[in-house]
Design a protein around this motif. Structure first.
Motif, PDB file in Angstrom:
ATOM      1  N   GLU A  57      29.995  29.454  37.094  1.00  0.00           N
ATOM      2  CA  GLU A  57      30.045  30.548  38.078  1.00  0.00           C
ATOM      3  C   GLU A  57      31.421  30.672  38.723  1.00  0.00           C
ATOM      4  OE1 GLU A  57      26.774  29.488  40.582  1.00  0.00           O
ATOM      5  OE2 GLU A  57      25.301  30.583  39.336  1.00  0.00           O
ATOM      6  N   GLU A  58      32.074  29.530  38.938  1.00  0.00           N
ATOM      7  CA  GLU A  58      33.440  29.567  39.478  1.00  0.00           C
ATOM      8  C   GLU A  58      34.387  30.253  38.485  1.00  0.00           C
ATOM      9  OE1 GLU A  58      35.076  28.083  42.512  1.00  0.00           O
ATOM     10  OE2 GLU A  58      33.048  28.787  42.984  1.00  0.00           O
ATOM     11  N   GLY A  59      34.226  29.929  37.199  1.00  0.00           N
ATOM     12  CA  GLY A  59      35.033  30.562  36.159  1.00  0.00           C
ATOM     13  C   GLY A  59      34.804  32.062  36.116  1.00  0.00           C
ATOM     14  N   MET A  60      33.549  32.472  36.265  1.00  0.00           N
ATOM     15  CA  MET A  60      33.214  33.901  36.243  1.00  0.00           C
ATOM     16  C   MET A  60      33.839  34.621  37.436  1.00  0.00           C
ATOM     17  SD  MET A  60      31.677  36.072  34.250  1.00  0.00           S
ATOM     18  CE  MET A  60      30.403  35.270  33.276  1.00  0.00           C
ATOM     19  N   ASN A  61      33.816  33.988  38.599  1.00  0.00           N
ATOM     20  CA  ASN A  61      34.434  34.589  39.787  1.00  0.00           C
ATOM     21  C   ASN A  61      35.939  34.758  39.597  1.00  0.00           C
ATOM     22  OD1 ASN A  61      32.014  34.816  41.183  1.00  0.00           O
ATOM     23  ND2 ASN A  61      32.200  32.788  42.130  1.00  0.00           N
ATOM     24  N   ARG A  62      36.581  33.755  39.001  1.00  0.00           N
ATOM     25  CA  ARG A  62      38.027  33.862  38.727  1.00  0.00           C
ATOM     26  C   ARG A  62      38.311  34.991  37.747  1.00  0.00           C
ATOM     27  NH1 ARG A  62      37.608  28.173  38.683  1.00  0.00           N
ATOM     28  NH2 ARG A  62      37.596  28.147  36.394  1.00  0.00           N
ATOM     29  N   LEU A  63      37.457  35.105  36.720  1.00  0.00           N
ATOM     30  CA  LEU A  63      37.633  36.161  35.728  1.00  0.00           C
ATOM     31  C   LEU A  63      37.521  37.540  36.377  1.00  0.00           C
ATOM     32  CD1 LEU A  63      37.897  37.273  32.848  1.00  0.00           C
ATOM     33  CD2 LEU A  63      35.444  36.842  32.526  1.00  0.00           C
ATOM     34  N   LEU A  64      36.549  37.712  37.258  1.00  0.00           N
ATOM     35  CA  LEU A  64      36.386  39.003  37.942  1.00  0.00           C
ATOM     36  C   LEU A  64      37.602  39.341  38.793  1.00  0.00           C
ATOM     37  CD1 LEU A  64      32.617  38.861  39.009  1.00  0.00           C
ATOM     38  CD2 LEU A  64      33.645  40.314  37.244  1.00  0.00           C
ATOM     39  N   GLU A  65      38.172  38.322  39.428  1.00  0.00           N
ATOM     40  CA  GLU A  65      39.381  38.553  40.233  1.00  0.00           C
ATOM     41  C   GLU A  65      40.550  38.985  39.355  1.00  0.00           C
ATOM     42  OE1 GLU A  65      39.771  38.596  43.583  1.00  0.00           O
ATOM     43  OE2 GLU A  65      37.582  38.421  43.541  1.00  0.00           O
ATOM     44  N   ILE A  66      40.662  38.368  38.169  1.00  0.00           N
ATOM     45  CA  ILE A  66      41.730  38.739  37.223  1.00  0.00           C
ATOM     46  C   ILE A  66      41.544  40.184  36.768  1.00  0.00           C
ATOM     47  CG2 ILE A  66      42.657  38.309  34.902  1.00  0.00           C
ATOM     48  CD1 ILE A  66      41.990  35.314  35.395  1.00  0.00           C
ATOM     49  N   LEU A  67      40.299  40.560  36.470  1.00  0.00           N
ATOM     50  CA  LEU A  67      40.026  41.913  35.990  1.00  0.00           C
ATOM     51  C   LEU A  67      40.316  42.966  37.060  1.00  0.00           C
ATOM     52  CD1 LEU A  67      36.702  41.342  33.975  1.00  0.00           C
ATOM     53  CD2 LEU A  67      39.002  41.682  33.075  1.00  0.00           C
ATOM     54  N   LYS A  68      40.181  42.576  38.323  1.00  0.00           N
ATOM     55  CA  LYS A  68      40.454  43.518  39.425  1.00  0.00           C
ATOM     56  C   LYS A  68      41.937  43.805  39.590  1.00  0.00           C
ATOM     57  CE  LYS A  68      36.382  42.372  42.214  1.00  0.00           C
ATOM     58  NZ  LYS A  68      35.901  41.620  43.398  1.00  0.00           N
ATOM     59  N   LEU A  69      42.797  42.970  38.980  1.00  0.00           N
ATOM     60  CA  LEU A  69      44.244  43.167  39.117  1.00  0.00           C
ATOM     61  C   LEU A  69      44.719  44.405  38.365  1.00  0.00           C
ATOM     62  CD1 LEU A  69      45.483  39.469  38.674  1.00  0.00           C
ATOM     63  CD2 LEU A  69      45.244  40.762  40.806  1.00  0.00           C
ATOM     64  N   HIS A  70      43.917  44.865  37.404  1.00  0.00           N
ATOM     65  CA  HIS A  70      44.274  46.063  36.642  1.00  0.00           C
ATOM     66  C   HIS A  70      43.601  47.278  37.266  1.00  0.00           C
ATOM     67  CE1 HIS A  70      46.285  44.640  32.814  1.00  0.00           C
ATOM     68  NE2 HIS A  70      46.091  43.545  33.518  1.00  0.00           N
ATOM     69  N   PRO A  71      44.164  48.468  37.070  1.00  0.00           N
ATOM     70  CA  PRO A  71      43.546  49.675  37.634  1.00  0.00           C
ATOM     71  C   PRO A  71      42.092  49.799  37.202  1.00  0.00           C
ATOM     72  CG  PRO A  71      45.703  50.193  36.687  1.00  0.00           C
ATOM     73  CD  PRO A  71      45.402  48.774  36.327  1.00  0.00           C
ATOM     74  N   GLU A  72      41.235  50.117  38.140  1.00  0.00           N
ATOM     75  CA  GLU A  72      39.804  50.197  37.870  1.00  0.00           C
ATOM     76  C   GLU A  72      39.482  51.501  37.148  1.00  0.00           C
ATOM     77  OE1 GLU A  72      35.574  49.788  40.306  1.00  0.00           O
ATOM     78  OE2 GLU A  72      37.477  49.654  41.362  1.00  0.00           O
ATOM     79  N   ASN A  73      38.629  51.411  36.140  1.00  0.00           N
ATOM     80  CA  ASN A  73      38.168  52.590  35.423  1.00  0.00           C
ATOM     81  C   ASN A  73      36.797  52.964  35.981  1.00  0.00           C
ATOM     82  OD1 ASN A  73      37.118  54.462  33.583  1.00  0.00           O
ATOM     83  ND2 ASN A  73      38.099  53.507  31.825  1.00  0.00           N
ATOM     84  N   PRO A  74      36.676  54.134  36.626  1.00  0.00           N
ATOM     85  CA  PRO A  74      35.389  54.510  37.235  1.00  0.00           C
ATOM     86  C   PRO A  74      34.245  54.648  36.225  1.00  0.00           C
ATOM     87  CG  PRO A  74      36.926  56.374  37.235  1.00  0.00           C
ATOM     88  CD  PRO A  74      37.709  55.166  36.821  1.00  0.00           C
ATOM     89  N   LYS A  75      34.596  54.748  34.938  1.00  0.00           N
ATOM     90  CA  LYS A  75      33.565  54.865  33.905  1.00  0.00           C
ATOM     91  C   LYS A  75      32.964  53.501  33.537  1.00  0.00           C
ATOM     92  CE  LYS A  75      35.499  58.944  31.562  1.00  0.00           C
ATOM     93  NZ  LYS A  75      34.320  59.830  31.584  1.00  0.00           N
ATOM     94  N   HIS A  76      33.615  52.413  33.987  1.00  0.00           N
ATOM     95  CA  HIS A  76      33.213  51.076  33.555  1.00  0.00           C
ATOM     96  C   HIS A  76      32.543  50.288  34.683  1.00  0.00           C
ATOM     97  CE1 HIS A  76      36.435  51.061  30.112  1.00  0.00           C
ATOM     98  NE2 HIS A  76      35.467  51.928  29.912  1.00  0.00           N
ATOM     99  N   ARG A  77      31.435  49.648  34.342  1.00  0.00           N
ATOM    100  CA  ARG A  77      30.757  48.738  35.271  1.00  0.00           C
ATOM    101  C   ARG A  77      30.627  47.372  34.611  1.00  0.00           C
ATOM    102  NH1 ARG A  77      25.189  51.223  37.300  1.00  0.00           N
ATOM    103  NH2 ARG A  77      24.861  51.277  35.034  1.00  0.00           N
ATOM    104  N   PHE A  78      30.817  46.320  35.432  1.00  0.00           N
ATOM    105  CA  PHE A  78      30.719  44.955  34.915  1.00  0.00           C
ATOM    106  C   PHE A  78      29.488  44.255  35.478  1.00  0.00           C
ATOM    107  CE2 PHE A  78      35.163  45.752  33.984  1.00  0.00           C
ATOM    108  CZ  PHE A  78      35.348  45.085  32.778  1.00  0.00           C
TER     109      PHE A  78
END
Length: 283
Positions: free
Chosen positions: A67-88
């Motif tokens: 779960e800690e790894g998943m939280n880090r991954l989500l933070e990394i993914l947020k560093l890029h511009p968000e695509n409103p068409k995509h949900r994680f």
């Protein structure tokens, strides 16, 4: 054209690269991405008689780490511009990779799996990782895109589709190739490698070729004929000369030859792919 896409991750750089590839490949499509990490508890094996239960120390440690790894991954993914068409969506599950993938494909009605070709422990000698091969071999319900380590996204303008014309195609099997081609204005290059060098198709092969042409009608495609002593040599030569950005192939599953490793294309070029490979399944 909503898509449900499964993205297995072991939190490696290669897995992140595959996630980025999926985001860009389907940038114009409304997508639900399912990030899954299959974790195991230290000291236990999945086929062991002793299975750790939730609440037990080793289970909770492994779950927390996942779960800690998943939280880090989500933070990394947020560093890029968000695509409103995509949900994680995130899933951390105590299971083996293949079983976890199989369960999620069924429960979430997954359309396609995108994953890297190697993980944290991959050796240079075996670039196409065992996890990827296992998923390709055993998951029959949907296609798999395997993304080479450190491959930089390039819109797949040239899709290479090798065939021997020995078996019939079904429209449903080719739909994913056609969809990607339409998304990126791609050209589908159907490549027949002739190892006998006689240049002739028999009646059955000619019939299968015409059927494939009917299925591809409405897309930008071209039929090619090459002579080569090895299938892989012909494909690699074509990819290099035409600037191929993706190789798509149908993994036929026969009763006695069900392994993807028996497929000459995968055996010879799959362990060291230069471009993403789209593995289609016969249904």
């Amino acid at each position: 054209m909503d898509k449900r896409i499964l993205l297995p991750t072991d939190y490696s750089k290669n897995a992140l690269n595959a996630i980025r590839y999926a985001q860009q490949l389907y940038a114009k499509v409304r997508c639900d991405f399912y990030l899954v990490n299959a974790f195991q508890a230290s000291g236990y094996t999945l086929d062991s008689m002793m299975v750790p239960e939730p609440g037990e120390r080793f289970y909770e440690m492994a779950k927390h780490e996942s779960e800690e790894g998943m939280n880090r991954l989500l933070e990394i993914l947020k560093l890029h511009p968000e695509n409103p068409k995509h949900r994680f969506h995130t899933i951390c599950t105590f299971n083996g990779l293949v079983e976890a993938v199989k369960n999620i494909v069924a429960s979430k009605d997954i359309d396609i799996i995108v994953m890297g070709t190697k993980g944290v422990t991959a050796s240079k000698a075996r670039i196409f990782g065992t996890g990827t091969v296992a998923v390709m071999e055993r998951i029959k319900a949907c296609p798999v895109i395997a993304v080479p380590s450190e491959y930089v996204f390039n819109p797949p303008k040239e899709i290479v589709f090798p065939t021997d014309y020995k078996s019939k195609y079904k429209e449903k099997e080719i739909d994913h190739v056609k969809e990607i081609a339409k998304l990126h204005d791609s050209k589908i290059n159907v490549v027949h490698i002739d190892r006998d060098k006689d240049g002739q198709l028999n009646k059955k092969e000619e019939s299968n070729k015409l059927l494939l042409q009917d299925i591809l009608d409405g897309t930008d495609y071209e039929m090619h004929f090459l002579t080569a002593t090895k299938t892989s040599d012909g494909i690699n030569l074509f990819v290099e000369s035409k600037g191929g950005d993706m190789i798509a192939f149908l993994n036929r599953r026969h009763l006695f030859f069900g392994s993807i490793l028996s497929n000459p294309l995968v055996k010879e070029i799959g362990y060291d792919p230069k471009v993403p490979i789209l593995e289609l399944n016969d249904n």
